[in-house]
Design a protein around this motif. Structure first.
Motif, short mmCIF file in Angstrom:
data_model
loop_
_atom_site.label_atom_id
_atom_site.label_comp_id
_atom_site.label_asym_id
_atom_site.label_seq_id
_atom_site.Cartn_x
_atom_site.Cartn_y
_atom_site.Cartn_z
N UNK A 180 0.81 -1.22 0.00
CA UNK A 180 0.00 0.00 0.00
C UNK A 180 0.85 1.28 0.00
N UNK A 181 2.06 1.22 0.50
CA UNK A 181 2.95 2.39 0.50
C UNK A 181 4.31 1.99 -0.02
N UNK A 182 4.86 2.85 -0.87
CA UNK A 182 6.17 2.57 -1.46
C UNK A 182 7.02 3.83 -1.38
N UNK A 183 8.14 3.74 -0.69
CA UNK A 183 9.04 4.86 -0.46
C UNK A 183 10.29 4.66 -1.32
N UNK A 184 10.42 5.47 -2.36
CA UNK A 184 11.58 5.40 -3.25
C UNK A 184 12.31 6.73 -3.32
N UNK A 185 12.08 7.59 -2.35
CA UNK A 185 12.74 8.90 -2.32
C UNK A 185 14.22 8.77 -1.99
N UNK A 186 14.97 9.81 -2.35
CA UNK A 186 16.39 9.92 -2.03
C UNK A 186 17.20 8.76 -2.59
N UNK A 187 16.94 8.43 -3.83
CA UNK A 187 17.74 7.45 -4.56
C UNK A 187 18.35 8.17 -5.76
N UNK A 188 18.93 7.45 -6.64
CA UNK A 188 19.49 8.04 -7.85
C UNK A 188 18.73 7.58 -9.08
N UNK A 210 -3.43 -2.00 -4.84
CA UNK A 210 -3.81 -1.39 -3.57
C UNK A 210 -2.90 -0.24 -3.16
N UNK A 211 -1.95 0.11 -4.01
CA UNK A 211 -1.00 1.18 -3.69
C UNK A 211 -1.74 2.49 -3.45
N UNK A 212 -1.53 3.08 -2.27
CA UNK A 212 -2.18 4.35 -1.93
C UNK A 212 -1.18 5.50 -1.85
N UNK A 213 0.10 5.20 -1.64
CA UNK A 213 1.11 6.25 -1.49
C UNK A 213 2.40 5.84 -2.19
N UNK A 214 2.92 6.76 -2.98
CA UNK A 214 4.19 6.54 -3.68
C UNK A 214 5.04 7.79 -3.54
N UNK A 218 -4.34 5.11 -5.63
CA UNK A 218 -3.24 6.04 -5.35
C UNK A 218 -3.79 7.40 -4.94
N UNK A 219 -3.48 7.82 -3.73
CA UNK A 219 -3.99 9.08 -3.19
C UNK A 219 -2.87 10.07 -2.88
N UNK A 220 -1.66 9.58 -2.67
CA UNK A 220 -0.53 10.46 -2.35
C UNK A 220 0.64 10.12 -3.27
N UNK A 221 1.14 11.15 -3.94
CA UNK A 221 2.24 10.97 -4.88
C UNK A 221 3.25 12.08 -4.66
#
Length: 84
Positions: free
Chosen positions: A16-24, A38-42, A63-66
């Motif tokens: 439901x949530x996937x955190x891919x910030x601060x990568x290259x 079911x992903x709601x936040x990316x 998806x509600x938060x991007x």
């Protein structure tokens, strides 16, 4: 992490949530999120993304938060002629 292989999230249908910030990350493969209904936040903030593949979010109706801030987005400047 600079690259995500196609199918890396295959089988994670309950994610439901996937955190891919601060990568290259400079690109995302087409269909990357296809198996995540079911992903709601990316979060993709603070990467090197200039564009996203067409249809990336087609299977993500929840998806509600991007988060897309702090990426060097490519933009096409349009010339608009206006009467003087």
């Amino acid at each position: 992490m600079a690259h995500l292989p196609a199918g890396v999230f295959q089988g994670l249908v309950g994610l439901v949530e996937l955190q891919l910030s601060h990568n290259n990350l400079s690109s995302l493969p087409a269909g990357l999120l296809a198996g995540l209904p079911l992903l709601t936040a990316l979060e993709l903030d603070h990467n090197h993304l200039a564009r996203l593949p067409p249809g990336l979010f087609d299977a993500n109706g929840e998806l509600a938060r991007l988060g897309l801030a702090y990426n060097p987005w490519a933009s096409q400047l349009l010339s608009v002629d206006s009467p003087c």
